[in-house]
Motif scaffolding. Structure first.
Motif, PDB file in Angstrom:
ATOM      1  N   VAL A  87       0.799  -1.237   0.000  1.00  0.00           N
ATOM      2  CA  VAL A  87       0.000   0.000   0.000  1.00  0.00           C
ATOM      3  C   VAL A  87       0.822   1.273   0.000  1.00  0.00           C
ATOM      4  N   ASP A  88       1.994   1.261   0.639  1.00  0.00           N
ATOM      5  CA  ASP A  88       2.755   2.513   0.735  1.00  0.00           C
ATOM      6  C   ASP A  88       4.199   2.387   0.248  1.00  0.00           C
ATOM      7  N   ALA A  89       4.561   1.221  -0.291  1.00  0.00           N
ATOM      8  CA  ALA A  89       5.899   1.003  -0.854  1.00  0.00           C
ATOM      9  C   ALA A  89       7.009   1.147   0.186  1.00  0.00           C
ATOM     10  N   ASN A  90       6.657   1.089   1.456  1.00  0.00           N
ATOM     11  CA  ASN A  90       7.685   1.158   2.494  1.00  0.00           C
ATOM     12  C   ASN A  90       8.424  -0.170   2.586  1.00  0.00           C
ATOM     13  N   THR A  91       9.715  -0.101   2.885  1.00  0.00           N
ATOM     14  CA  THR A  91      10.464  -1.300   3.226  1.00  0.00           C
ATOM     15  C   THR A  91       9.955  -1.782   4.579  1.00  0.00           C
ATOM     16  N   ARG A 143       6.360  -5.199  -6.384  1.00  0.00           N
ATOM     17  CA  ARG A 143       5.285  -4.439  -5.762  1.00  0.00           C
ATOM     18  C   ARG A 143       4.363  -3.817  -6.800  1.00  0.00           C
ATOM     19  N   SER A 144       4.950  -3.250  -7.847  1.00  0.00           N
ATOM     20  CA  SER A 144       4.126  -2.513  -8.801  1.00  0.00           C
ATOM     21  C   SER A 144       3.181  -3.419  -9.579  1.00  0.00           C
ATOM     22  N   ASP A 193      -3.046  -3.529   4.760  1.00  0.00           N
ATOM     23  CA  ASP A 193      -1.770  -2.964   5.218  1.00  0.00           C
ATOM     24  C   ASP A 193      -0.739  -4.046   5.525  1.00  0.00           C
TER      25      ASP A 193
END
Lengths: 638, 638
Positions: B470-474, B551-552, B569
């Motif tokens: 959802v937020d591309a965070n590691t 991810r994309s 999440d």
């Protein structure tokens, strides 16, 4: 502080009066308070920002906050972190919006320590600074405002500035003598107006923006990412926030509209209705609205940042622009940091007063770059997306692995990519002057600026991982010296067996009377604790030594002369990565080099580590170009 | 808490009485307070530990503190971090000491998230827990002590424990009814004594130790590292601490000495004089002495941790040993965590009461391993170093790159290396039982425990980096579910195109009436906020899905059935490293697998992600082995 003053204890005499307790004022105040300055800090609001306003901390700013020991207090609020930006546009055929690509917010080529934008409510950020100020007994006087000031160095060379301030309700007033006055009051700067400094509007087009913070319920999949959404119903920018919040920026009007009026406004309900249309086919509902504001923004830049180098401006008082790239607070931080250490260097007797003349050109140039970037970016953001016919067909040659639609990148995406380095803060650079060496600098010799180096004077010192020798901890070299107002001497010491003589010569040259190093020895040097890590000899220099060798092979007392070994907690092994820090910076892995980094983290000067006196001679020339004393002449040993 | 009680509001009725507010008591109290239990927590000291005592947080414990959101509060104190251990011995020829080798404190083969030991004063650690307890309105009642207790389930099946406590000065007393009593009072446990539980001394040899915290001035180069120093004048262990402090452990006497007496003591001055001799030729002077203590330590292990599974013991009340390997506080933390979630699982109606019977065997086995390790380690530490004749000549074949003297490793260093995994906490494992699947477990089918998996039931779930969709965070996958008392279902979802049907079957099997998942649905499921991240459907399960894809390329609403997509999440892309998390754990990168991780982070069960009902059938069998309800029988859809 200047030792000569005997008026410093007077209750109406201050080193500096700071007007405005937003990001720029608080950063300046926090730095100077830590370095012992007497500060009168006022703000016309009764309390710190309660809601809204700025929220984006860029990678370089996070580095700075960490360098000040404030990062963990920021991170304790669990801010949102933006790693990627998603682009949404109308589909080639049909209605609604589709994701046309994503791009790293701070791509790996930037080599940022923290490759993300940190999103947190400005009020929480302000409170981190305010808590730090309290530790140094500085309290922002609220709600107080400035009503007048004069500056006359001929009348009073020590405290040339007189400032009138009063409580906003007019019930009390004070008259203050100060060495400096700083106007950090935002776009509507009283100080700037009084100085009759004009504002140049780079782009004649003005915009009215709506901004809305709130908690939403939506099936839009990228609500936790930064997004730019273009649709046939208008454009929106999405910014995730702490506490499940999201910020939406929506353009309400532009001076190019037929019915343009700068007072054009919209209600929250109207903006929400607009947003719903733009988000379709996704749904969005508001559970809570925290803040809503409509404001006109013209791109403006102050013609001057100071007239007399006693009264300074910074932050929004100097530059206004669209909120699109999240640059306002970050530029403000760096304005303040730049000015803070220069005031300190002058007032503490290290640098000539002319050092202050570098503030305006360094920071105004950054603001100009920002405005031309913002200009291009904001225009692209607000324009209607190109018609489908101009969008090239899906192309297998697209190198962007994250481009989901396989379309050729449009102008907007291109501009965005090109600008990543700038918006991250890592791309900001300062032009040649006494601090930032160039071929025109007085310091010139065969050892100066070795051809191989990848370090560029005026650009940030590079990030590098090393191993601290005394405790075998992994260290981030660029962070090892805190923002202490001192220049950072990074002695890249190459191979111990190769550089032994050069290190001895460096140390003895530094120890020589009249060297840059001994000319500014601490007056209390005899009583400094052996625990003092960064400033054992001088408040103006911190030395770090880095060997291109395995940690276990290094014996500090054997491999470094005593002067350098004194900084035992700042000795490192460059043994963490296949590409060493030496190599990364283009420094000789055998012979090393000395890198001078400014107190604000920008590379100033690079010099080879040579046997004999050439290295110290070059350092004396470099520092001699802006220091108060004549350096390097006296040759007798200490 | 059990819903059936109507005595929970009575002022003298508690879920648990916890005696002792050291690490074990505070960890238990903090967990249970967060999960809503009513706690009476007493300690006979007037305030938290003021100086001295334990100070080492091992890598696994730091993971646990992070999982509880307490790591940053610990790190805010700027503890020392030990990455390496240095070994000092007499030189082959001559006097004094030389460094004979160094070794990573937590070598890379352990794959720890934080490969260092964190050193911080126990009192500061206790205060972090106490501050957290306050948020849940639990205050430690001080200085109060326990004077008696009874436990009788036949008389009172709900509150079988009666506890008498009183103020240490005898001025006040209380009588309390409780469901549980926990004795975490340290080595001299009143609760253990009352239960007449014996202590077995594994090693008949006792030692007297001196321990000294202070600030020193020394030219010993490794004063900021953990060191073991053997010299002809005795042995010392050096432990760096926060605030420039250092802790020295020195063995004063051993029961093998001719003049042995367990009351043998030494003054601080005597220990300092001894230390000076041992450190020679280096000098050491004390600038400040913060704490000094001499205490006899016998290795002991409690014969039982409970008699009736209502009154429990943990921490030093169950195991005492030398301070050498820094294990005391860490073992205490894990005792408490193990018991906490099991009490919660039983009292909240999820697990059968017999789950509590796993506490003693799991934790006593760890303590026994610790004691035999400590036994070997402490003996080696305290013995005189081997004579030079037995030390093999320098050997070029030494593989240890950090062994500076090139000598063959002695027994001590060998033991140390072998034990790193254990001391880091990562090597701790639990034997087979209902929670830790084995070939003897009732859950058996062709999909259970795929042969390729590297995950071992009873061992920690592996660390892995992934990208949150959802937020591309590691994200650190092992940390994504906080210590919330829930089992963690990691759905390794392989390739979306391959697993689509299997995921649909998993979700529909989970949604079926009588499945492990629906059998424990939240009673308030209809009113749960859409922001609820971890427990939208059940308090006993948190689900994470991990695709072996970029991810994309992942669209949550397209690639996951609604039940799994609800945890939006907690959906990840396994795209961060060349070796994926799937591969690292030995899970099929195309077909995936489901991993059940216990609430305390230990792997419980691994099952293939198969089409049809086999996967959910296996999960029903697994949970059915310890859950209160019969699972998987009813086949009608929800």
């Amino acid at each position: 502080m200047a030792a000569q003053t005997d008026r410093s204890a007077l209750s109406d005499h201050y080193d500096i009066v700071i007007v405005g307790a937003g990001p720029v004022g608080l950063m300046l105040s926090t730095c100077l308070a830590r370095w012992g300055y007497k500060i009168k800090h006022i703000d016309n609001r009764a309390e710190p920002t309660p809601t809204g306003r700025a929220d984006g901390i860029q990678p370089r700013s996070l580095d700075l906050l960490r360098n000040m020991g404030l990062k963990s207090a920021i991170m304790a609020h669990q801010p949102a972190r933006v790693y990627e930006v998603a682009f949404w546009d109308p589909p080639k055929n049909g209605k609604g919006i589709v994701r046309t690509g994503t791009w790293a917010s701070c791509p790996s080529f930037i080599d940022a320590r923290y490759p993300f934008t940190t999103l947190l409510h400005q009020g929480l950020i302000e409170r981190v600074f305010i808590a730090d100020l309290k530790k140094n007994a500085v309290e922002v006087q609220r709600p107080w405002t400035i009503t007048g000031f004069t500056s006359n160095e001929k009348e009073d060379s020590e405290y040339p500035v007189t400032v009138q301030i009063e409580h906003v309700d007019g019930t009390a007033s004070e008259k203050i003598k100060a060495k400096y006055l700083f106007g950090g009051e935002g776009g509507k700067s009283f100080v700037r107006d009084q100085l009759k400094i004009g504002v140049t509007h780079k782009d004649p087009i003005a915009h009215v923006w709506g901004v809305m913070d709130g908690v939403v319920n939506t099936d839009f999949p990228d609500i936790k990412m930064k997004c730019t959404i273009h649709s046939e119903h208008g454009s929106i920018m999405v910014i995730p926030r702490e506490d499940n919040m999201v910020r939406l920026y929506i353009q309400i009007a532009s001076s190019t509209d037929a019915d343009w009026h700068p007072r054009k406004t919209a209600t929250a309900e109207e903006v929400q209705a607009s947003a719903k249309k733009i988000f379709a086919p996704y749904t969005i509902e508001w559970e809570r609205l925290e803040w809503f504001s409509v404001y006109p923004i013209g791109q403006g830049i102050s013609d001057k940042y100071t007239l007399d180098h006693r009264v300074f401006l910074g932050g929004d008082a100097c530059h206004t622009h669209s909120p699109k790239a999240g640059q306002g607070m970050n530029t403000a931080f760096l304005d303040a940091q730049n000015l803070a250490w220069k005031i300190h260097a002058v007032e503490s007797g290290f640098a000539r007063r002319s050092l202050l003349e570098t503030y305006e050109p360094e920071r105004k140039d950054v603001a100009e770059t920002l405005l031309s970037f913002d200009n291009k970016y904001a225009k692209l953001f607000s324009q209607r997306p190109p018609p489908a016919s101009t969008v090239a067909a899906a192309s297998a040659s697209a190198t962007a692995a994250t481009s989901t639609a396989g379309q050729e990148e449009n102008e907007f995406i291109k501009t965005f990519k090109e600008s990543c380095a700038f918006t991250s803060g890592y791309g900001v650079f300062y032009k040649a002057n006494a601090l930032n060496w160039s071929a025109a600098h007085p310091a010139q010799s065969h050892v100066v600026h070795p051809a191989s180096t990848k370090l560029v004077p005026g650009r940030l010192f590079m990030n590098a991982d090393v191993t601290r020798v005394v405790d075998a901890n992994t260290a981030h070299l660029e962070q090892e010296v805190p923002l202490n107002g001192a220049f950072r001497l990074f002695v890249f010491a190459g191979k111990p067996s190769v550089t032994a003589q050069a290190l001895r010569d460096l140390a003895s040259g530094m120890a020589r009377k009249g060297s840059f190093y001994t000319a500014y020895t601490r007056p209390d040097i005899e009583s400094v604790s052996h625990h003092e890590r960064h400033n054992p000899h001088s408040h103006f220099f911190t030395v770090c030594s880095i060997f291109a060798a395995k940690r276990s092979s290094i014996e500090i007392s054997r491999d470094l002369p005593a002067l350098l070994a004194r900084y035992r907690d700042n000795v490192y092994a460059d043994d963490r990565h296949a590409v060493s820090a030496h190599a990364k910076m283009g420094l000789d892995e055998e012979r090393g080099a000395v890198v001078v980094v400014r107190p604000d983290g920008y590379t100033g000067f690079v010099v080879a580590l040579a046997e004999g006196s050439a290295t110290v001679d070059a350092l004396n020339q470099y520092f001699g170009s802006f220091c108060t004393k004549k350096l390097g002449e006296a040759q007798s040993l200490l």
